[in-house]
Enzyme design. Sequence first.
Site, PDB file in Angstrom:
ATOM      1  N   LYS A 155      75.021  92.705 104.344  1.00  0.00           N
ATOM      2  CA  LYS A 155      74.047  92.115 105.266  1.00  0.00           C
ATOM      3  C   LYS A 155      74.298  92.607 106.690  1.00  0.00           C
ATOM      4  O   LYS A 155      73.360  92.986 107.397  1.00  0.00           O
ATOM      5  CB  LYS A 155      74.132  90.586 105.214  1.00  0.00           C
ATOM      6  CG  LYS A 155      73.181  89.904 106.165  1.00  0.00           C
ATOM      7  CD  LYS A 155      73.297  88.402 106.084  1.00  0.00           C
ATOM      8  CE  LYS A 155      72.347  87.753 107.075  1.00  0.00           C
ATOM      9  NZ  LYS A 155      72.422  86.295 107.014  1.00  0.00           N
ATOM     10  N   GLY A 166      80.202  90.322  98.724  1.00  0.00           N
ATOM     11  CA  GLY A 166      80.269  88.865  98.817  1.00  0.00           C
ATOM     12  C   GLY A 166      80.867  88.340 100.104  1.00  0.00           C
ATOM     13  O   GLY A 166      81.122  87.149 100.236  1.00  0.00           O
ATOM     14  N   GLN A 167      81.103  89.212 101.079  1.00  0.00           N
ATOM     15  CA  GLN A 167      81.692  88.802 102.358  1.00  0.00           C
ATOM     16  C   GLN A 167      80.733  88.971 103.524  1.00  0.00           C
ATOM     17  O   GLN A 167      81.114  88.783 104.672  1.00  0.00           O
ATOM     18  CB  GLN A 167      82.952  89.626 102.643  1.00  0.00           C
ATOM     19  CG  GLN A 167      84.034  89.463 101.595  1.00  0.00           C
ATOM     20  CD  GLN A 167      85.274  90.229 101.990  1.00  0.00           C
ATOM     21  OE1 GLN A 167      85.917  89.888 102.980  1.00  0.00           O
ATOM     22  NE2 GLN A 167      85.594  91.258 101.248  1.00  0.00           N
ATOM     23  N   GLY A 168      79.503  89.372 103.232  1.00  0.00           N
ATOM     24  CA  GLY A 168      78.525  89.556 104.303  1.00  0.00           C
ATOM     25  C   GLY A 168      78.491  90.952 104.897  1.00  0.00           C
ATOM     26  O   GLY A 168      77.760  91.199 105.854  1.00  0.00           O
ATOM     27  N   ASP A 176      66.211  98.213  94.081  1.00  0.00           N
ATOM     28  CA  ASP A 176      65.974  97.877  92.686  1.00  0.00           C
ATOM     29  C   ASP A 176      65.712  96.379  92.546  1.00  0.00           C
ATOM     30  O   ASP A 176      66.143  95.565  93.371  1.00  0.00           O
ATOM     31  CB  ASP A 176      67.183  98.276  91.829  1.00  0.00           C
ATOM     32  CG  ASP A 176      67.321  99.786  91.707  1.00  0.00           C
ATOM     33  OD1 ASP A 176      66.295 100.485  91.752  1.00  0.00           O
ATOM     34  OD2 ASP A 176      68.464 100.254  91.559  1.00  0.00           O
ATOM     35  N   TYR A 226      67.897  90.926  99.586  1.00  0.00           N
ATOM     36  CA  TYR A 226      67.074  91.376 100.713  1.00  0.00           C
ATOM     37  C   TYR A 226      66.062  90.315 101.147  1.00  0.00           C
ATOM     38  O   TYR A 226      65.772  90.194 102.340  1.00  0.00           O
ATOM     39  CB  TYR A 226      66.387  92.697 100.373  1.00  0.00           C
ATOM     40  CG  TYR A 226      67.413  93.790 100.187  1.00  0.00           C
ATOM     41  CD1 TYR A 226      68.155  94.250 101.267  1.00  0.00           C
ATOM     42  CD2 TYR A 226      67.687  94.315  98.937  1.00  0.00           C
ATOM     43  CE1 TYR A 226      69.131  95.208 101.106  1.00  0.00           C
ATOM     44  CE2 TYR A 226      68.652  95.289  98.765  1.00  0.00           C
ATOM     45  CZ  TYR A 226      69.376  95.734  99.854  1.00  0.00           C
ATOM     46  OH  TYR A 226      70.343  96.678  99.691  1.00  0.00           O
TER      47      TYR A 226
END
Length: 157
Positions: free
Chosen positions: A114, A109-111, A137, A144
């Site tokens: 990504k 949840g903090q990037g 999944d 994504y």
Amino acid sequence: LIFVLGPYASKAALATGTTVVFSTTASVDVLEVERLCDAVGWPSRPRRKIKRALENSFMVATLYEVDVDASGARGETNTGRLIGCARATSDHVFNATLWDIIVDPEYQGQGLGKAMVMQMIRAIIARDVANVTLFADEDVLPFYRAMGFVSDPEGIK
């Protein structure tokens, strides 16, 4: 390729004076990967198979939380805590596929996931492999898609 991502902290604020380091060259402890898999609830995999998968990958990317001392010097990844890992397979020319993308739940949840994926893509493209796909999944597809990946209806699983 090694660089500092920033002063992220776990949700439980486990560490002060730490930073997160992304690397495609750091060694990876199979037991630490197993710990991450358990933490996110993935099915158990034999350690020898995890080891072989890592060894046979085109690229293995890691995120380590490392200490930073008062002078700003950061510790090495081998003394840090593995908080993220992903790997890629490739034909080394045209295509690469990302697999087993995982971030410790305390850091989600903090990037960071990504950032790890985007840095992997940059590193793969820098090796002159232009087509990057991933295996994921169904429950993480929105994550994504937000990064620009699209489902391939022609794909066969």
